[in-house]
Design a protein around this motif. Structure first.
Motif, PDB file in Angstrom:
ATOM      1  N   SER A   1       0.849  -1.195   0.000  1.00 16.86           N
ATOM      2  CA  SER A   1       0.000   0.000   0.000  1.00 16.86           C
ATOM      3  C   SER A   1       0.881   1.241   0.000  1.00 16.86           C
ATOM      4  O   SER A   1       1.967   1.234   0.604  1.00 16.86           O
ATOM      5  CB  SER A   1      -0.909   0.028   1.242  1.00 16.86           C
ATOM      6  OG  SER A   1      -1.809  -1.059   1.229  1.00 16.86           O
ATOM      7  N   ILE A   2       0.397   2.273  -0.660  1.00 21.43           N
ATOM      8  CA  ILE A   2       1.110   3.553  -0.690  1.00 21.43           C
ATOM      9  C   ILE A   2       0.661   4.375   0.508  1.00 21.43           C
ATOM     10  O   ILE A   2      -0.540   4.474   0.789  1.00 21.43           O
ATOM     11  CB  ILE A   2       0.819   4.303  -2.007  1.00 21.43           C
ATOM     12  CG1 ILE A   2       1.243   3.447  -3.207  1.00 21.43           C
ATOM     13  CG2 ILE A   2       1.529   5.651  -2.032  1.00 21.43           C
ATOM     14  CD1 ILE A   2       0.858   4.038  -4.550  1.00 21.43           C
ATOM     15  N   SER A   3       1.588   4.962   1.192  1.00 21.90           N
ATOM     16  CA  SER A   3       1.264   5.743   2.389  1.00 21.90           C
ATOM     17  C   SER A   3       0.488   7.004   2.020  1.00 21.90           C
ATOM     18  O   SER A   3       0.507   7.457   0.864  1.00 21.90           O
ATOM     19  CB  SER A   3       2.553   6.132   3.123  1.00 21.90           C
ATOM     20  OG  SER A   3       3.296   7.063   2.349  1.00 21.90           O
ATOM     21  N   ASP A   4      -0.181   7.569   3.015  1.00 22.69           N
ATOM     22  CA  ASP A   4      -0.932   8.811   2.797  1.00 22.69           C
ATOM     23  C   ASP A   4      -0.009   9.935   2.340  1.00 22.69           C
ATOM     24  O   ASP A   4      -0.388  10.765   1.498  1.00 22.69           O
ATOM     25  CB  ASP A   4      -1.645   9.226   4.084  1.00 22.69           C
ATOM     26  CG  ASP A   4      -2.763   8.257   4.456  1.00 22.69           C
ATOM     27  OD1 ASP A   4      -3.212   7.504   3.569  1.00 22.69           O
ATOM     28  OD2 ASP A   4      -3.185   8.268   5.626  1.00 22.69           O
ATOM     29  N   GLU A   5       1.192   9.969   2.885  1.00 21.96           N
ATOM     30  CA  GLU A   5       2.152  11.016   2.507  1.00 21.96           C
ATOM     31  C   GLU A   5       2.536  10.905   1.030  1.00 21.96           C
ATOM     32  O   GLU A   5       2.589  11.912   0.318  1.00 21.96           O
ATOM     33  CB  GLU A   5       3.411  10.908   3.384  1.00 21.96           C
ATOM     34  CG  GLU A   5       3.208  11.255   4.853  1.00 21.96           C
ATOM     35  CD  GLU A   5       2.559  10.135   5.639  1.00 21.96           C
ATOM     36  OE1 GLU A   5       2.107  10.396   6.783  1.00 21.96           O
ATOM     37  OE2 GLU A   5       2.482   8.998   5.120  1.00 21.96           O
ATOM     38  N   ASP A   6       2.785   9.693   0.597  1.00 26.45           N
ATOM     39  CA  ASP A   6       3.160   9.493  -0.808  1.00 26.45           C
ATOM     40  C   ASP A   6       1.963   9.715  -1.740  1.00 26.45           C
ATOM     41  O   ASP A   6       2.125  10.203  -2.865  1.00 26.45           O
ATOM     42  CB  ASP A   6       3.744   8.096  -1.007  1.00 26.45           C
ATOM     43  CG  ASP A   6       5.112   7.939  -0.351  1.00 26.45           C
ATOM     44  OD1 ASP A   6       5.825   8.958  -0.235  1.00 26.45           O
ATOM     45  OD2 ASP A   6       5.459   6.805   0.039  1.00 26.45           O
ATOM     46  N   MET A   7       0.778   9.355  -1.290  1.00 27.55           N
ATOM     47  CA  MET A   7      -0.436   9.636  -2.077  1.00 27.55           C
ATOM     48  C   MET A   7      -0.600  11.144  -2.256  1.00 27.55           C
ATOM     49  O   MET A   7      -0.985  11.622  -3.336  1.00 27.55           O
ATOM     50  CB  MET A   7      -1.676   9.053  -1.386  1.00 27.55           C
ATOM     51  CG  MET A   7      -1.772   7.533  -1.413  1.00 27.55           C
ATOM     52  SD  MET A   7      -2.107   6.837  -3.060  1.00 27.55           S
ATOM     53  CE  MET A   7      -3.823   7.308  -3.297  1.00 27.55           C
ATOM     54  N   ALA A   8      -0.297  11.895  -1.219  1.00 25.84           N
ATOM     55  CA  ALA A   8      -0.402  13.353  -1.284  1.00 25.84           C
ATOM     56  C   ALA A   8       0.619  13.928  -2.265  1.00 25.84           C
ATOM     57  O   ALA A   8       0.341  14.914  -2.967  1.00 25.84           O
ATOM     58  CB  ALA A   8      -0.200  13.949   0.105  1.00 25.84           C
ATOM     59  N   GLU A   9       1.818  13.329  -2.314  1.00 31.63           N
ATOM     60  CA  GLU A   9       2.840  13.793  -3.256  1.00 31.63           C
ATOM     61  C   GLU A   9       2.402  13.550  -4.699  1.00 31.63           C
ATOM     62  O   GLU A   9       2.604  14.393  -5.580  1.00 31.63           O
ATOM     63  CB  GLU A   9       4.164  13.073  -2.985  1.00 31.63           C
ATOM     64  CG  GLU A   9       4.868  13.524  -1.717  1.00 31.63           C
ATOM     65  CD  GLU A   9       5.201  15.007  -1.742  1.00 31.63           C
ATOM     66  OE1 GLU A   9       5.798  15.464  -2.731  1.00 31.63           O
ATOM     67  OE2 GLU A   9       4.847  15.702  -0.770  1.00 31.63           O
ATOM     68  N   ILE A  10       1.781  12.399  -4.942  1.00 26.01           N
ATOM     69  CA  ILE A  10       1.283  12.101  -6.299  1.00 26.01           C
ATOM     70  C   ILE A  10       0.147  13.046  -6.665  1.00 26.01           C
ATOM     71  O   ILE A  10       0.025  13.484  -7.819  1.00 26.01           O
ATOM     72  CB  ILE A  10       0.825  10.629  -6.396  1.00 26.01           C
ATOM     73  CG1 ILE A  10       2.001   9.687  -6.164  1.00 26.01           C
ATOM     74  CG2 ILE A  10       0.188  10.355  -7.769  1.00 26.01           C
ATOM     75  CD1 ILE A  10       1.631   8.212  -6.107  1.00 26.01           C
ATOM     76  N   ALA A  11      -0.672  13.406  -5.679  1.00 28.65           N
ATOM     77  CA  ALA A  11      -1.786  14.325  -5.921  1.00 28.65           C
ATOM     78  C   ALA A  11      -1.296  15.681  -6.438  1.00 28.65           C
ATOM     79  O   ALA A  11      -1.993  16.357  -7.197  1.00 28.65           O
ATOM     80  CB  ALA A  11      -2.605  14.510  -4.649  1.00 28.65           C
TER      81      ALA A  11
END
Length: 299
Positions: free
Chosen positions: A248-258
């Motif tokens: 799973s991708i962490s919330d922090e990394d999801m935010a970076e992709i966003a």
């Protein structure tokens, strides 16, 4: 008799009688004056009433003509709808014949153009008949998606759109969730346009998780609740695309992709009139060639 003829006949007769009475009774001027004044007043009232009758009859005639034209146009629309229904059903049945099956799991209305409502009616009917298990739309922007969800008997179950790291379709995803419509990506990698596979954020996250850039992008879609159907003809890439459920991708990394979102298409806009013209020409070309592989896709 026509309304205008009735008005002319009665009106002219009343005026001629008044002239005869006026010349015949000159002996008693005052009496004649009183009689003719009353007759004139009566004729004025008659003429006024007749004018009102004429206007009323004329209005009824105009309304009747307008109703006839409207009903005629509605009949044309119904015939067009019926023709669209038949064509759409024929197309689906032809696909089933080629696939040698008596049902299809999912059928999408490809574009929001032409008689989209009529074609969707055909999908609704075939869904109710059990020939299609799920129906949906494709390339419908958020306003058209809400329109379809609100004004059809069966709301679309899927909306397949262009969505990838550079065009994340956040607003559409929000409204799709509100109406219970599953968002699906037809270009989960953006076909590599703009450097999706080589983007430093993506490659950095891929290295962190020991995955490929493709696997990171697919996992990002899945965690957003977006259905992905990546296309590949290579066995090793197919296997790679399946191996995205062990991390799973962490919330922090999801935010970076966003943060990579440019909120614009990497291909074309369906709201561009030139692109609409291109689709019209493509449809005509497909009718002529009976082969979509020969279409001139200049985008």
């Amino acid at each position: 008799m026509e309304a205008a003829q009735i008005y002319d006949t009665i009106g002219q007769k009343g005026f001629s009688e008044y002239q005869k009475i006026n010349t015949r009774q000159v002996e008693d001027l005052s009496k004649t004056y009183s009689i003719n004044e009353l007759e004139l007043e009566n004729n004025k009232q008659q003429n006024h009433m007749l004018q009102l009758v004429f206007i009323a009859l004329s209005t009824l005639i105009i309304i009747s003509v307008l109703c006839f034209i409207y009903l005629k146009q509605q009949r044309k629309k119904l015939l067009l709808l019926q023709r669209t229904l038949q064509q759409a059903q024929k197309s689906v049945e032809e696909s089933m014949r080629k696939l040698k099956t008596d049902y299809l799991d999912l059928v999408l209305l490809h574009q929001p153009f032409a008689d989209a409502y009529g074609a969707y009616r055909a999908l609704e009917e075939m869904y109710e008949e059990g020939k299609i298990r799920a129906i949906g739309i494709s390339n419908f922007y958020v306003d058209r998606m809400v329109d379809f969800a609100s004004f059809n008997r069966i709301k679309p179950m899927v909306n397949q759109v262009e969505t990838h790291i550079f065009n994340q379709q956040r607003e559409l995803k929000e409204w799709a969730d509100k109406y219970g419509i599953q968002m699906e990506a037809w270009a989960p990698f953006g076909e590599g346009r703009g450097g999706t596979f080589d983007n430093p954020v993506i490659t950095g996250i891929a290295e962190k998780y020991g995955k490929t850039p493709a696997q990171i992008m697919l996992r990002w879609h899945i965690q957003r609740g977006v259905v992905v159907i990546p296309k590949s003809t290579h066995i090793e890439r197919m296997e790679e695309n399946f191996n995205v459920f062990d991390f799973s991708i962490s919330d922090e990394d999801m935010a970076e992709i966003a943060k990579l979102d440019k909120a614009q298409s990497s291909f074309f806009s369906h709201q561009d009139p030139k692109m609409v013209e291109w689709f019209v020409n493509m449809v005509e070309e497909r009718k002529k060639n009976h082969d979509s592989s020969r279409e001139n896709k200049n985008w």
